[in-house]
Design an enzyme around this catalytic site. Structure first.
Site, PDB file in Angstrom:
ATOM      1  N   ASP A 121       0.863  -1.180   0.000  1.00  0.00           N
ATOM      2  CA  ASP A 121       0.000   0.000   0.000  1.00  0.00           C
ATOM      3  C   ASP A 121       0.900   1.231   0.000  1.00  0.00           C
ATOM      4  OD1 ASP A 121      -1.885   1.988   0.389  1.00  0.00           O
ATOM      5  OD2 ASP A 121      -2.996   0.867   1.907  1.00  0.00           O
ATOM      6  N   ARG A 123      -0.196   4.391  -0.476  1.00  0.00           N
ATOM      7  CA  ARG A 123      -0.987   5.613  -0.358  1.00  0.00           C
ATOM      8  C   ARG A 123      -0.499   6.504   0.783  1.00  0.00           C
ATOM      9  NH1 ARG A 123      -6.848   2.963  -0.183  1.00  0.00           N
ATOM     10  NH2 ARG A 123      -5.677   1.574   1.167  1.00  0.00           N
TER      11      ARG A 123
END
Ligand SMILES: [Zn+2]
Length: 203
Positions: A121, A123
């Protein structure tokens, strides 16, 4: 930079366009009602998913989550959806499509990203925090199943008073993806425990 009225099936929202100095992307805020200087504002931090949001792909729950969060904001009469342009958990559309091909060969969504040389991930929520500050939101009720998103926002100085679950229907195309989110990414969904075969859980 500017905001404009966007009428939707759930009512009128304001769409605000942001520029920033960290990336060249067009991050957005989509809000309804009086949210400036307000406490306990219903907030969704939504990362762009072209396939789910626009095309209605059943590989993930993004489109459903987007729709439900707007519906919940409209029911409340006020709230903010921050739309971050970080496609495919931050790896971009090209790499996401490559990851889908790896998933069709049997890898889960986390391993597929890792095989492509990315993090599970990638983000970031710092720009979301800056946007919420700009709008003047004082504290939020965050619509999410992802506890990491809560801690990331809190680390950026946003007061999160409560998590509001945001569950989308499970189907045969997204169930393994959703299960991976629960088992490997700490998402909170009303799934059967990992030891229990997925087919036996109650929908
Ligand atoms: Zn998606």
């Amino acid at each position: 930079m500017t905001c404009a009225r966007i009428p939707t099936k759930y009512g009128d929202f304001q769409l605000c366009y942001y520029t920033n100095t960290l990336d060249k992307k067009e991050h957005l805020a989509f809000y309804m009602g009086d949210v400036s200087e307000a406490d306990d504002v219903l907030v969704r931090i939504h990362s762009e998913c072209f396939t789910g949001d626009v095309l209605g792909s059943r590989r993930c729950d993004c489109g459903e989550q987007l729709d439900r969060s707007l519906q919940m904001i409209a029911n409340q009469g006020a709230g903010v959806l921050v739309y971050l342009r970080q496609e495919g958990r931050g790896i971009g559309l090209l790499q996401k499509l490559r990851a889908y091909n790896l998933q069709d060969q049997g890898h889960d969504t986390v391993d597929a990203n890792l095989l492509l040389g990315h993090g599970a991930d990638e983000r970031s929520y710092s720009l979301a925090a800056r946007i919420l500050e700009d709008i003047g939101v004082k504290s939020v009720l965050l619509m999410t199943n992802n506890p990491l998103k809560i801690s990331a926002l809190e680390a950026e100085g946003i007061k999160v008073n409560k998590r509001v679950p945001l569950e989308a229907p499970v189907n045969s195309d997204n169930e393994s993806y959703l299960l991976t989110k629960v088992q490997r990414m700490d998402h909170l969904l009303q799934f059967a425990p990992p030891s229990k075969p997925i087919k036996q859980r109650a929908l």
